[in-house]
Scaffold this active site. Structure first.
Site, PDB file in Angstrom:
ATOM      1  N   ASP A   1      53.612 112.507 -32.889  1.00  0.00           N
ATOM      2  CA  ASP A   1      54.100 111.815 -31.691  1.00  0.00           C
ATOM      3  C   ASP A   1      53.468 112.303 -30.400  1.00  0.00           C
ATOM      4  OD1 ASP A   1      55.580 114.310 -32.045  1.00  0.00           O
ATOM      5  OD2 ASP A   1      56.817 113.630 -30.366  1.00  0.00           O
TER       6      ASP A   1
ATOM      7  N   PHE B   1      52.561 115.277 -41.849  1.00  0.00           N
ATOM      8  CA  PHE B   1      53.507 114.923 -40.799  1.00  0.00           C
ATOM      9  C   PHE B   1      53.685 116.072 -39.812  1.00  0.00           C
ATOM     10  CE2 PHE B   1      55.205 112.279 -44.339  1.00  0.00           C
ATOM     11  CZ  PHE B   1      55.242 111.042 -43.711  1.00  0.00           C
ATOM     12  N   ASP B   2      53.769 115.724 -38.539  1.00  0.00           N
ATOM     13  CA  ASP B   2      54.365 116.607 -37.546  1.00  0.00           C
ATOM     14  C   ASP B   2      55.870 116.618 -37.831  1.00  0.00           C
ATOM     15  OD1 ASP B   2      54.732 118.029 -35.007  1.00  0.00           O
ATOM     16  OD2 ASP B   2      55.483 116.115 -34.263  1.00  0.00           O
ATOM     17  N   LEU B   3      56.606 117.552 -37.224  1.00  0.00           N
ATOM     18  CA  LEU B   3      58.049 117.626 -37.475  1.00  0.00           C
ATOM     19  C   LEU B   3      58.858 117.087 -36.296  1.00  0.00           C
ATOM     20  CD1 LEU B   3      60.381 118.381 -39.292  1.00  0.00           C
ATOM     21  CD2 LEU B   3      60.131 120.762 -38.568  1.00  0.00           C
ATOM     22  N   ASP B   4      58.972 117.861 -35.217  1.00  0.00           N
ATOM     23  CA  ASP B   4      59.766 117.430 -34.058  1.00  0.00           C
ATOM     24  C   ASP B   4      59.172 116.166 -33.439  1.00  0.00           C
ATOM     25  OD1 ASP B   4      61.449 119.588 -34.330  1.00  0.00           O
ATOM     26  OD2 ASP B   4      60.432 120.822 -32.841  1.00  0.00           O
TER      27      ASP B   4
END
Length: 217
Positions: A168, A9-12
């Site tokens: 995202d 996963f990316d975070l922000d």
């Protein structure tokens, strides 16, 4: 259909909405540099890419001011910005269920690694994550492609379509593809729809519910 065994996963913009913390940190940095003519409409574009890239490419700062801006940004973020943050609705429940299903989960973020770890611990999501890999302090290995590469090497994972990068922004999708992984773009974060679709992710999730359906199978 592919069954994903490992999820990065990316975070922000993917797990948490840190809009306010990042924008407040940006404004603090510009204030410290006595810059007041920056384009307001660029602030949201700053969320996602590495700090150094954002200050130099989005706001045109030279090398010296980019270095100072990063220092000032982190000065505010380390005290206030990191907790001006909130997981998206359904994210924590999704991660708990993925963990129950035996999925192996990781974080790959352009955020300074120390802050990423702090955020995951704060929201008690660290218990689901095997490793958080973020940018180093100097930003020398801050590209998403390099961060994913480093994470795979540290975890001794070979490129596979059963490993998926979820993010995202186009940086997440490009980073996943360049490392030979499957990719999922999420529409609810900070990336621009036309950029995400142009990057040709393998899957596209409009919301957390759709993301869950893609990951849980």
């Amino acid at each position: 259909m592919i069954q994903f065994t490992h999820i990065i996963f990316d975070l922000d913009g993917t797990l948490t909405d840190n809009t306010q913390g990042i924008i407040n940190s940006l404004k603090y940095a510009f204030n410290r540099l006595q810059i007041d003519d920056y384009p307001e409409d660029r602030l949201n574009d700053f969320i996602g890419p590495p700090l150094q890239w954002g200050f130099s490419q989005l706001f045109g700062l030279n090398e010296r001011n980019t270095r100072l801006a990063v220092e000032y940004f982190r000065e505010y973020y380390s005290e206030n910005g990191w907790h001006q943050n909130m997981p998206y609705n359904g994210i924590q429940e999704m991660m708990a269920e993925l963990d129950n299903q035996g999925k192996r989960m990781y974080i790959a973020t352009s955020k300074f690694e120390k802050y990423a770890v702090r955020i995951m611990e704060h929201f008690e999501m660290d218990k689901y994550i095997l490793q958080v890999k973020g940018a180093d302090y100097k930003g020398e290995k801050a590209s998403k492609t390099q961060i994913i590469t480093d994470l795979l090497q540290m975890q001794q994972l070979a490129p596979s379509e059963e490993i998926v990068m979820v993010g995202d922004t186009l940086f997440d999708i490009e980073g996943g593809k360049q490392n030979g992984l499957s990719t999922i773009a999420v529409a609810y974060g900070f990336g621009k729809e036309h950029e995400l679709k142009a990057a040709q992710p393998d899957f596209y999730a409009e919301d957390v519910e759709e993301l869950y359906d893609l990951l849980i199978r």
